[in-house]
Design an enzyme around this catalytic site. Structure first.
Site, PDB file in Angstrom:
ATOM      1  N   CYS A 109       0.857  -1.139   0.325  1.00  0.00           N
ATOM      2  CA  CYS A 109       0.171  -0.076  -0.200  1.00  0.00           C
ATOM      3  C   CYS A 109       1.136   1.379   0.364  1.00  0.00           C
ATOM      4  O   CYS A 109       1.965   1.531   0.779  1.00  0.00           O
ATOM      5  CB  CYS A 109      -0.718   0.089   1.474  1.00  0.00           C
ATOM      6  SG  CYS A 109      -2.092   1.420   1.493  1.00  0.00           S
ATOM      7  N   GLU A 144       6.573  -0.200 -12.605  1.00  0.00           N
ATOM      8  CA  GLU A 144       5.256  -0.111 -13.351  1.00  0.00           C
ATOM      9  C   GLU A 144       3.984   0.139 -12.122  1.00  0.00           C
ATOM     10  O   GLU A 144       2.736  -0.533 -11.666  1.00  0.00           O
ATOM     11  CB  GLU A 144       4.485  -1.352 -13.922  1.00  0.00           C
ATOM     12  CG  GLU A 144       5.563  -1.940 -15.181  1.00  0.00           C
ATOM     13  CD  GLU A 144       5.068  -3.282 -15.597  1.00  0.00           C
ATOM     14  OE1 GLU A 144       4.433  -4.204 -15.305  1.00  0.00           O
ATOM     15  OE2 GLU A 144       5.894  -3.437 -16.953  1.00  0.00           O
ATOM     16  N   GLU A 322       9.610  -1.195 -22.412  1.00  0.00           N
ATOM     17  CA  GLU A 322       9.432  -2.600 -22.389  1.00  0.00           C
ATOM     18  C   GLU A 322       8.991  -2.801 -23.576  1.00  0.00           C
ATOM     19  O   GLU A 322       7.847  -2.070 -23.613  1.00  0.00           O
ATOM     20  CB  GLU A 322       8.995  -3.120 -21.268  1.00  0.00           C
ATOM     21  CG  GLU A 322       9.787  -3.220 -19.913  1.00  0.00           C
ATOM     22  CD  GLU A 322       9.320  -4.119 -18.874  1.00  0.00           C
ATOM     23  OE1 GLU A 322       7.635  -4.804 -19.170  1.00  0.00           O
ATOM     24  OE2 GLU A 322       9.467  -3.662 -17.696  1.00  0.00           O
ATOM     25  N   MET A 372       5.497 -17.662 -19.776  1.00  0.00           N
ATOM     26  CA  MET A 372       4.998 -18.072 -21.178  1.00  0.00           C
ATOM     27  C   MET A 372       4.805 -16.752 -22.159  1.00  0.00           C
ATOM     28  O   MET A 372       4.584 -16.253 -23.100  1.00  0.00           O
ATOM     29  CB  MET A 372       3.527 -18.351 -21.479  1.00  0.00           C
ATOM     30  CG  MET A 372       3.211 -19.685 -20.165  1.00  0.00           C
ATOM     31  SD  MET A 372       3.506 -20.571 -22.108  1.00  0.00           S
ATOM     32  CE  MET A 372       2.109 -20.848 -22.707  1.00  0.00           C
TER      33      MET A 372
HETATM   34 ZN   LIG Z   1       6.219  -5.106 -17.150  1.00  0.00          ZN
END
Ligand SMILES: [Zn+2]
Ligand SMILES: [Zn+2]
Ligand SMILES: [Zn+2]
Lengths: 643, 643, 643
Positions: A109, A144, A322, A372
């Site tokens: 948090c 992010e 990215e 994946m």
């Molecule tokens: Zn990422």
């Protein structure tokens, strides 16, 4: 400005014996940058206060020795188990009141002071160790922010911090704020919701019915500020030890904190661009559109974010930190890109002024959550499809290493606070500010226009032939003044200036434009299957305001209700949420001198100061500028430098 | 009976200086009533036990001085923060076990004794102060019981009260009820669910799979009784101080408490009529239907509630307490009404016998939750669209001030307990008792019929040519006897008399009609995309029972299974849930003397004792009685008084 | 082997006076078996430690005296209220963290030691009392493990037991396991997720984003093992007192525990077959398919489970313990079966080798949760529709009492652990292992083939012309070896051998087939509305792998990407999830000697050692073998015994 490539790499995932070969292959591929470290807290500080940086020293040395520059990430998105064991109440809480547990990432948090203290310690240790390392050429804070919906936390820590934040917003005589001022500002009289003290104020979740929008909006502003403060704490520490620029890697369609405010503390904006995943999971487009672009991504979604983050970056510095290199693991469906798309995506970023594009990730991990997720290499270290496309970009760059930045002819203002206000009060199912702005952006792109995105504190609009300011629910007076004085055409509405700073409807009624009696008299949200036809072409979808006053009517419905009305010299108010046709028609009507050209379906154009690019997002050959552009094709024309 | 207009007003929301002008404009508009006070607890009792009624005295004086009559609401739907701080466990709990928090309205559990005591205190203070005020011409208790799904609360208070309620239902020798009787009545032997004592009984939420329907049904009956008791507590206090009539404002499609039982304690039934909002959020109709009526509302939904609440009101006294005047804020989509619809809605209410129609609200609030809810005035006090339509009704009323009540030719019984039983055991996805009864109601309206709705304790059916009693899962024997003796045609089924009072299937099998061997042998629920064709026209949708015995077959499927079968003199059992065509065919077959006339699409007819009305709910001109009725048009023909 | 019929009966639900008549009617109907007792804990042990078996003695005597054999169920699926009062923390917890309450059934967590002790006590008491009762011819443990999603429990008990289970999986020097080994096996380095001790490991629910698949997969394996242990505890007790065979009644499409492991402790596998309910609530088929088979059930769903549970049963012994006899109560829609379907379902089971088919239930209960569930009798004891069909089966059996078991030409391997792996990582929305295997099964059935299902530990494939092993994500080396040596054609893929035992991608890349360089280079999940055309017919849907290496291409896409590739002598790897056409084409291509015959739509064929059956699942007459087979028709041809 130089264009460069890079990659994201996790030395801690691989045997140390493999590092040197990996570094050599990166360098041979023509990469400049390698981002590391952002998930490695447990390796750096396995036990509280006991640091192990030796392995990281060696990793950086190995990469640096190969000629690569390191972007070093702080690992605060992945607190290890011992941190959580020490601060069990640091976990975020969702809107349903459920504690979000340990076992993945971003399990903190933003309002927990104990966790912030732990972050300061690890960042201090890293900054002290690597602040003057010659291979560490840039920093990344955390990873992010807001990913996995982690900005809005309904924890006890958040509640306490929110109350303190409110006391600051409504300062009183002593330490405890002015609760009467808050009650008045929020209109709490409405349902006897007045508080006797700030201590009674809770978080705006789980109420019996809709919470007061002023309450909900305040919580969103607070939550955004918590991200800014969290990030600033790391920046201050790094700056004390390092001269290298600092970045954060933002995400796509994340609007729950103010990126401009976070960006003001940083040197570089960067973002994580996943065109296929984003098309499926957040573009909000139709199934037909998703089918058409399933392997190419939306033709405008990435471009929009490129332009947005160029605005967020200091002096326009921005990267793709990215870049999707193949199928990802996290979307509802995860197809492979059309051959050539990884190259196209890279060039679209460069065409928008990116300094660097880094592929995520070097080698596909055979374990854990992202096994994946494709990389430049397969798990067995063989080259994956994207490797060859990255190599092609390296070759391409030999001819076009530099970009000349240039002001675009069109500007669109983007206001994160307006997005929060729409989120609090969409008024119609699935309406959002982001969606409205993005629809305008797409209309411009379909006209072949290049676009600058502007932060909401912009007051100088010189050089823009067209300034779009749709849906900005709160507009300060000096913004109105500045827009009224702009030389180019200005478009407002719907919902422009519809609320004061505490989410009340002002009087005179919106937009209360200087010198105009135009007023929004009544507001409707419309079923998506009941669009309203605009006379001459196009439709109003989703949202429609009824107007009184104002000047010339530029667009009207078939039933002669005004849709776009002049409300000042060069200022037009559009009262409906238009479809692409309606938006394009308005642009052509009010800014006739713009160099527009309706693009073929799926073709997009972007100009820099010395180049014009065309991109083919379709699966067919398309004729562009007299040449046949194949699927995923990129056409680049050099033009005389213009700025 | 006189027809009057009114409005909902919140003096506490506006500067006192504005009150007199507001009152003058209301009076000039021709309004009779002004409802106030129902959300103003915090202004009346800012601190526990410390009352401030001075402002309210002045507000009532100001309104009264302008010639307006006041409807005074008790403010118990909006307990202030200090009440919740004193009784933190008064908050309701949802079926998922989440406490529903403070910050909006209706944040109380009907079963909390501490909260009930607070309510008694504020109502006592108000009743003492205003019980003999000459301007206070009526009272309203609380506001919209059950709105926001607040009747079924799964709190500790509710659990304790439920156990006490069950002890009363199954009285034992001493104070603790007869648990063996409960176990037997509920069939708890089924899965070893027998209780050893009432203390073991929990609420019927969060069980591993479906709970015993007898348990769930008992909880619904209990919850309804809690609303009745809560309301009665206020009524008793008001009556002790005032001779003015007392109302409550019910909602649309709320069936989780027994309005007839609440109504029995009140003088006037009233309801809050939001035709466009209800079409979108609770009509349950198809998207095509919603498109067709998006700006007009469903042609039958309001009429149904008018007739229902006429039955709920003592001696048929009923009002519309809140009438939608423009776009609302709370539906998924909130379009504006077609011009003229506010007038049409008002007249449809009067045609069904409303004494008063009050618009909600006087002035659109610029703050808090309902800031996007239109009023008669805009936030800047300019007239909104509905103002002019209300003025037109005032003019209309000059010609038609009175209504002569009359018994309709058709009666439909409505049983809230049956709705609870279907809710507990729908047997097919999305099937509901309300939906079944409403389908029958619509079929009657499409035949141009006027309808009376009857409470389930009706035993005298004199004067009705047709009595519809579909889906009433529990039917007392004396009701069967009374219906068997009715002079008019009677329609039963499906599911009529399908359960005993404790939710068990009786033997002989349902409907066990006096003098008939008709039996429901097998019950099916049907996919909505697999309707069963009725021979000759129409379909069975959703629900189908297979019958044995009985008399003449009135309707049958293409495959010759009986759909409607005689089971007594003038009594027909319909074993399927029909579409409109099937229902209309059955009515015409069994009640051939009814004055039916198939209405044009979207046209509705309603007769009073001295008038016949036609309403055009479409967006086209329609020829009616040789006249062209425009969209939203109302045609009124006077006829000789018939009763 | 003899074919017999039976019924499920609840003497405790009915007056004792009715038992004898019920028993006589059962016997007269030709029933052999009557299952009783499985929900009667409260009647057997009304108070802790105080047993009452007298009523059960009399019930068994009455049934036995009529010539019926009793299957006696342990009542542990329905712990009485006193058990829960004693062990309040025995309740299961769902993935959202909500305690699943008392009031229905299956309200226990498999990991609660206190509850397990209570189970041992009641089972011991029953086994001691009835272990040598001559009428008790078989036992059933508990009821429908996993029904209502009760295998995965997120309780404190489960968390503690999971940690202990993990310590066993990663044994260390002392009592506390080797946490470093776990961290390494799971790849916890990925996001700094390494644990310092097993005590830190939580359950894999409510994490911020996706949990480590290795963690989630371990929890599924653990949860399956808990069911095995729970069942074994009862089996051990019963065996100590009784020689009668022991069964459990499994459900349809339940894959969250390993039925082969539970089955290894039992003598008979049985399952509860509800063709119409399962079509609606778990078949996962299209609405068009559901409409076509609404009254018949899916033509392959029951057959699949028959074959599956024949594999689960010891020596192939299996029953249908509960057979749907009419409409059920629990599906979204509950239509009645087409006349004849109860007989058809019974014969489909016998054709697959069922020893017994028991109808659920004898008499429809007029009370509690399943009061809308049909029985052989109506609640008033009249014969329901299924009674006559059961009688017809009794007559049928006079001609065909015995079945000669025979090995089928086709085998499909089914691996519950693979299903868990797909569930943990579907990679594309709604993809599942069960779905893939079932699609292959259906393709075989459409070719008229009979099928054996094989457990994952099968190593001998002699006698099979075709062995299908799709989607088995982890394949032990000795399985690969055995399949490579099989005489018949073998089909692998997609995802075959894609993971090691701890959910990591192995190197060399999958499938790493012995002697082949075939490798899955890249993996895609595909939008369902974007199937990929296979050259020559059929499509790839949902899942597609890109291959390198391997031998001959058997199927390829229109774009020439390989879809089915040889990777060994007789071994073919199919890289896509095909539609029926693609699957059927591959079977015909690689196993040309199979006796295939494309069945007419809705017709299915099944051969035993001495018979061939055809079943008509359509609502039309269909010509089969020169005869007209009516809807719900069963055609049986005797053939020379083949084994
Ligand atoms: Zn990422
Ligand atoms: Zn209201
Ligand atoms: Zn069952």
């Amino acid at each position: 400005m130089k264009r460069t490539l890079g990659v994201c790499y996790y030395p801690e995932h691989w045997p140390e014996a493999q590092w040197a070969e990996d570094a050599a292959r990166m360098a041979a591929l023509g990469l400049t940058w390698v981002r590391i470290g952002e998930f490695a807290w447990k390796r750096m500080e396995p036990v509280e206060g006991s640091y192990d940086f030796d392995w990281l020293d060696r990793a950086i040395d190995t990469l640096g020795a190969a000629g690569l520059k390191v972007v070093l990430g702080t690992p605060t998105a992945t607190p290890p188990a011992w941190v959580v064991a020490k601060h069990p109440d640091m976990l975020p809480v969702d809107a349903d009141g459920r504690v979000r547990g340990y076992g993945s990432r971003r399990h903190y948090c933003f309002s927990h002071p104990g966790y912030l203290a732990e972050c300061r310690k690890i960042v201090t240790a890293m900054a002290a160790r690597y602040g003057s390392n010659r291979h560490v050429a840039a920093w990344q804070t955390d990873n992010e922010y807001s990913c996995h919906d982690t900005v809005l936390s309904y924890s006890q820590s958040a509640a306490a911090a929110f109350r303190d934040w409110l006391r600051q917003q409504f300062p009183g005589q002593g330490n405890d704020g002015d609760i009467d001022a808050l009650n008045a500002a929020w209109g709490n009289v409405f349902w006897s919701m007045d508080y006797d003290s700030f201590d009674q104020i809770g978080l705006p979740n789980l109420t019996v019915t809709e919470v007061n929008p002023a309450h909900a909006h305040a919580f969103r502003r607070f939550s955004s500020d918590q991200v800014v403060a969290f990030n600033r704490a790391q920046v201050d520490i790094i700056r004390a030890h390092s001269d290298a620029p600092i970045a954060h890697n933002y995400m796509g369609r994340v609007t729950d904190f103010d990126h401009f405010k976070v960006g003001a503390d940083l040197d570089i904006a960067s973002w994580d661009s996943y065109p296929l995943g984003f098309l499926e999971d957040r573009s909000g487009t139709s199934d037909a559109h998703k089918r058409a672009y399933a392997r190419q991504g939306d033709p405008d979604f990435q471009a929009f974010h490129h332009d947005l983050y160029r605005a967020v970056g200091k002096d326009g510095r921005w990267w793709v930190m990215e870049q999707q290199p193949g199928p990802v693991n996290w979307a509802p469906y995860n197809p492979a890109p059309l051959p050539g798309m990884v190259r196209l995506w890279t060039w679209e970023a460069f065409a928008h002024g990116a300094e660097a594009v880094c592929y995520f990730r070097w080698r596909q991990a055979p374990f854990a959550q992202e096994q994946m997720h494709a990389g430049l290499l397969r798990p067995d270290s063989a080259e994956a499809e994207a490797f060859e496309e990255a190599a092609q970009v390296t070759n391409d760059l030999a001819d076009a290493p530099h970009v000349a930045p240039v002001q675009a002819p069109v500007a669109i203002m983007f206001d994160y606070d307006a997005d929060a206000m729409w989120a609090v009060q969409p008024h119609g199912a699935s309406l959002s500010y982001f969606g409205l702005v993005f629809d305008w952006y797409r209309a411009c792109r379909k006209l072949g226009l290049s676009i600058d995105i502007l932060p909401p504190d912009t007051r100088d609009f010189d050089g823009y032939a067209l300034v779009l300011v749709p849906g900005m629910m709160h507009m300060p007076d000096d913004l109105k003044t500045a827009l009224a004085a702009a030389h180019g055409a200005v478009v407002l509405g719907p919902r422009s200036a519809a609320r004061d700073t505490h989410f009340n409807i002002p009087t005179p009624l919106p937009p209360a434009w200087p010198g105009s009696d135009l007023a929004v008299s009544r507001v409707q949200s419309i079923r998506p299957d009941m669009p309203i036809d605009v006379a001459g072409g196009g439709q109003v979808i989703g949202y429609f305001e009824e107007l009184t006053g104002g000047g010339d009517v530029v667009l009207q419905t078939e039933g002669r209700a005004p849709v776009a009305v002049r409300c000042g010299d060069g200022v037009t108010y559009m009262s409906g949420w238009g479809d692409d046709t309606a938006h394009m028609r308005l642009i052509q009507a009010i800014a006739p001198d713009l160099d527009v050209e309706i693009m073929p379906e799926g073709i997009r154009r972007r100009a820099t100061g010395n180049e014009v690019f065309w991109f083919n997002y379709t699966t067919q050959d398309v004729e562009v500028e007299g040449e046949k552009l194949p699927p995923a094709g990129v056409l680049r024309h050099v033009r005389p430098a213009m700025s």
